[in-house]
Design an enzyme around this catalytic site. Structure first.
Site, PDB file in Angstrom:
ATOM      1  N   ALA A  64       7.406  17.832 -18.140  1.00  0.00           N
ATOM      2  CA  ALA A  64       7.611  16.480 -18.355  1.00  0.00           C
ATOM      3  C   ALA A  64       9.054  16.158 -18.291  1.00  0.00           C
ATOM      4  O   ALA A  64      10.082  16.887 -18.318  1.00  0.00           O
ATOM      5  CB  ALA A  64       7.087  15.928 -19.898  1.00  0.00           C
ATOM      6  N   GLU A 105      -0.636  20.815 -17.039  1.00  0.00           N
ATOM      7  CA  GLU A 105      -1.625  19.969 -17.525  1.00  0.00           C
ATOM      8  C   GLU A 105      -2.061  19.394 -16.527  1.00  0.00           C
ATOM      9  O   GLU A 105      -3.517  19.016 -16.265  1.00  0.00           O
ATOM     10  CB  GLU A 105      -0.975  19.119 -18.638  1.00  0.00           C
ATOM     11  CG  GLU A 105      -0.570  20.117 -19.701  1.00  0.00           C
ATOM     12  CD  GLU A 105      -0.268  19.340 -20.793  1.00  0.00           C
ATOM     13  OE1 GLU A 105       0.945  18.480 -20.651  1.00  0.00           O
ATOM     14  OE2 GLU A 105      -0.686  19.344 -21.878  1.00  0.00           O
ATOM     15  N   GLU A 125       6.222  23.547 -23.620  1.00  0.00           N
ATOM     16  CA  GLU A 125       6.571  22.671 -24.683  1.00  0.00           C
ATOM     17  C   GLU A 125       7.119  23.069 -26.169  1.00  0.00           C
ATOM     18  O   GLU A 125       7.948  22.427 -26.582  1.00  0.00           O
ATOM     19  CB  GLU A 125       5.308  21.758 -24.871  1.00  0.00           C
ATOM     20  CG  GLU A 125       5.118  20.819 -23.559  1.00  0.00           C
ATOM     21  CD  GLU A 125       4.236  21.386 -22.621  1.00  0.00           C
ATOM     22  OE1 GLU A 125       3.977  22.623 -23.004  1.00  0.00           O
ATOM     23  OE2 GLU A 125       3.757  20.543 -21.733  1.00  0.00           O
TER      24      GLU A 125
END
Ligand code: NAD
Length: 706
Positions: A64, A105, A125
């Protein structure tokens, strides 16, 4: 907001969607929305039967976009993962390079995953204090089971593609990256023809309740034991995977989102994100070139097989390098090797090293006395006694025997390099590589930019440190450099507070509550109190006004040198390393204070924490003011990796920003009045206090070499 780009093109009856967000295709809300729109376009186009999703520049999606996490634009738009997963036409992920975090993901939401053998996957994460927020905690357990999913989510580790295939995360490996897309297209067509939509969301989580419960309990124990500052995130990962087992998929996803949202804005997650970026920034030094490809070091040498030299040699051998271990005589060199062997033997006994690997590493280390053996070395690290004249003679010899271009590094912990490299014909290749003790364990290497070190040589020192798996941070060549210099006042203050009324147990407790894995007095007992004692005696001989530490001195004079003598600031039962409070120490403290007429008072915990740390912040500002460190974040990275500073606090300067320069300067002014002249707010800290600017805004005064 960065320009995002997700392209959609049609190749026959299959659409190719390319995520293209330089440099590593990080996934922000915009990219995520664009990806969802691209998949929707495939669905709406009757001439398309399937979609292949891939990434530009030989990498899928490296995660991300962390800069956008926790900000006002936290992903709220349409979830790309849902859109992919629920598409009624097959979507195949074609993975090269990294599929990390949000990248994996996305891949898990696809109906099939094809990867190159060199690809790396993972859910990282937890390392920044959150959990996967795009279905990772819900889909992965369905694919690999609860136990493995928890291990992957909690460790945040990278999984090489062959392992990912063995685990069932990747369906097919291709050896030739050039064949990736074609293989993915063929697979996509086949799935479409068979009407085969393998949605992970439809799979049950394998295993029974009892097995799940066992895995959850083990994962909770791991969370409690972590020293990485991300305990909350590790517990949250367990909760999220529990939801995957207990709830239908959609409800589990909602739970994952809730948990993610509860973590992302927490001080712990902010600090971990800060530390992550500080580490990345620290790799950049003004004027230092980027070496592409990075040089590899094959043949090295270490001069001095003492405490540090042995540890450095171990790090080099571990990184696959051949190491010549040089001592004054063969017996000393062999003693160094025996010490290394004993350390490895302990690792084998603990089960953390295989006997084969121990043998391989030892075979790489060769004890020598003759400098002629160094002629083929591409890097030499000097770790002899801290004596400028001795170091000078060694660097003179190294200049004669090593090949041009070989890096010549000193592990000195205090001596500015010009004290021993001035006039050396190879000074352009001489720099400091200051390892921390124990050198085979501690990650920090403070890279000291010598008076004549070229920017290219500096870049090679960074590459060398990286090859050893270390974290390199640059420092100017001043007395004590950056790490130890900024920490010195911390050391002084926590010891002085014991004279004034704090107990060592109180100091250790406060520091551990702050997040240090172990308190400073406990560290002292491990390192040995006699080392500091000897240094103080030397200093006192040079300067009769030198401020000694009478309590610490008395303990050493009583034979209490720390764990090795069974007693120091604490006592230790035979065979145990557990510190036990000792009334004898309390008595020594009382006696010394009475003899010296020091009035003792109760010191509140807040002062116990702040005094050492504020003193360090002030010194760090002085260092930055002198341009001896590039940026405050570099100081933080040094404290994290050199001194075990709690990562959930971000770093010394990040922590200080949470308090503010004005409050810190104001307090130091008060301590100057109460405690004496060693407390002097430096100009930079004063200026920040006046202007209200944060420490993070400090501009670099580092002088890059031309
Ligand atoms: P040490 O006393 O354990 O080891 C020094 C070794 O150098 C000895 O084995 C000695 O025999 C050898 N030596 C001396 N002269 C030599 C020569 N001419 N040729 C080859 N070998 C020679 O010391 P140490 O603690 O390992 O420290 C070494 C260096 O590392 C010092 O500069 C020190 O400041 C620095 N350092 C120490 C630490 C620490 O925590 N001990 C941490 C960082 C840096």
């Amino acid at each position: 907001m960065p320009e995002t780009s997700v392209s959609w093109t049609r190749r026959g009856d299959v659409a190719l969607v390319v995520i293209d967000n330089p440099p590593l295709n990080a996934l922000g809300p915009e990219t995520s929305r664009a990806l969802a729109a691209a998949v929707a376009r495939s669905e709406a186009d009757p001439s398309v039967v399937a979609t292949v999703v891939t990434g530009a520049r030989d990498t899928f999606v490296a995660g991300a976009d962390i800069r956008q996490l926790g900000g006002p634009s936290t992903p709220v738009g349409e979830r790309a993962t849902d859109r992919i997963d629920l598409s009624d036409k097959p979507v195949v992920a074609a993975i090269d390079g990294f599929a990390i975090g949000g990248g994996l993901e996305i891949a898990l939401a696809c109906h099939l995953r094809i990867a190159t053998a060199r690809a790396e996957l993972g859910l990282s994460e937890s390392l920044i204090g959150v959990i996967p927020g795009g279905g990772g905690t819900q889909r992965l357990p369905r694919l690999v089971g609860v136990e493995r999913a928890l291990e992957i989510v909690q460790s945040g580790r990278r999984i090489a593609a062959p392992e990912a295939q063995a685990l069932g995360i990747v369906d097919r490996l291709v050896d030739d990256p050039a064949a990736l897309e074609e293989t993915a297209f063929a697979k996509a067509r086949r799935l479409a023809a068979a009407g085969d939509l393998r949605r992970i969301r439809d799979l049950p989580v394998p295993g029974d309740e009892a097995a799940h419960a066992e895995a959850f309990a083990a994962a909770r124990r791991r969370a409690d034991a972590t020293k990485a500052g991300n305990r909350k995130a590790l517990h949250a990962a367990v909760e999220a995977v529990e939801a995957a087992c207990a709830l239908p998929f959609a409800a589990g996803m909602a739970r994952e989102s809730e948990i993610f949202a509860s973590l992302v804005g927490s001080p712990e997650a902010k600090a971990l994100r800060y530390a992550f970026f500080a580490e990345r920034e620290a790799r950049k030094v003004p004027g230092m070139p980027k070496l592409d490809p990075a040089p590899r070091f094959a043949a090295g040498a270490v001069i001095g097989a003492g405490t540090m030299g042995s540890g450095i040699a171990m790090s080099m051998a571990e990184a696959g390098m051949g190491v010549k271990l040089v001592e004054t005589d063969m017996d000393a060199a062999r003693r160094g090797l025996s010490r290394i062997e004993a350390t490895y033997a302990a690792s084998v006994a603990r089960g953390s090293l295989s006997a084969d690997e121990k043998a391989r590493r030892l075979a790489r280390i060769e004890p020598v006395v003759d400098y002629a053996a160094l002629s083929a070395c591409d890097v030499v690290v000097e770790a002899v006694f801290e004596d400028a004249a001795l170091k000078c003679s060694i660097f003179d010899r190294l200049a004669q025997v090593t090949q041009p271009g070989a890096l010549l590094l000193s592990n000195t912990s205090t001596l500015p390099l010009d004290l021993f490299v001035g006039g050396n014909p190879r000074a352009a290749d001489v720099a400091g590589a200051h390892f921390f003790s124990p050198a085979n364990v501690m990650k920090l290497v403070e890279v000291v930019d010598g008076p004549q070190t070229t920017p290219a040589a500096l870049a090679r020192v960074f590459a060398f440190a990286r090859q050893l798996g270390k974290v390199a941070v640059v420092a100017g060549s001043c007395d004590g450099f950056v790490a130890n210099r900024s920490r010195a006042p911390f050391q002084t203050e926590y010891q002085l507070m014991v004279e004034e009324g704090a107990a060592p147990e109180q100091v250790d407790r406060v520091m551990m509550e702050f997040g240090y894995p172990i308190g400073p007095f406990m560290v002292g007992d491990i390192a040995g109190l006699d080392i500091g004692y000897a240094v103080r005696k030397l200093n006192l001989a040079k300067d009769p006004d030198f401020r000694t530490l009478p309590i610490a001195d008395r303990l050493v004079e009583m034979g209490r040198k720390g764990q090795k003598t069974g007693a120091g600031w604490y006592r230790y039962e035979p065979g145990s390393r557990k510190p036990v409070s000792d009334p004898v120490v309390a008595q020594v403290i009382e006696d010394v204070c009475r003899e010296r007429g020091i009035a003792r008072r109760a010191i509140p915990d807040a002062e116990v924490l702040r005094r050492p740390l504020f003193a360090a912040v002030n010194e760090a500002c002085r260092i930055l003011e002198e341009g001896m460190a590039v940026r405050p974040g570099d100081v933080d990275v040094m404290w994290l990796h050199g001194f075990g500073f709690p990562r959930q606090q971000g770093g010394l300067m990040h922590w200080a920003d949470g308090i503010g320069a004005a409050a810190i300067a104001g307090q130091i002014d008060m301590w100057r009045d109460a405690l004496g002249a060693r407390w002097q707010v430096c100009d930079l800290l004063r200026e920040l206090a006046r202007s209200g600017r944060p420490f993070s805004s400090i501009e670099s005064r580092w002088r890059a070499k031309p």
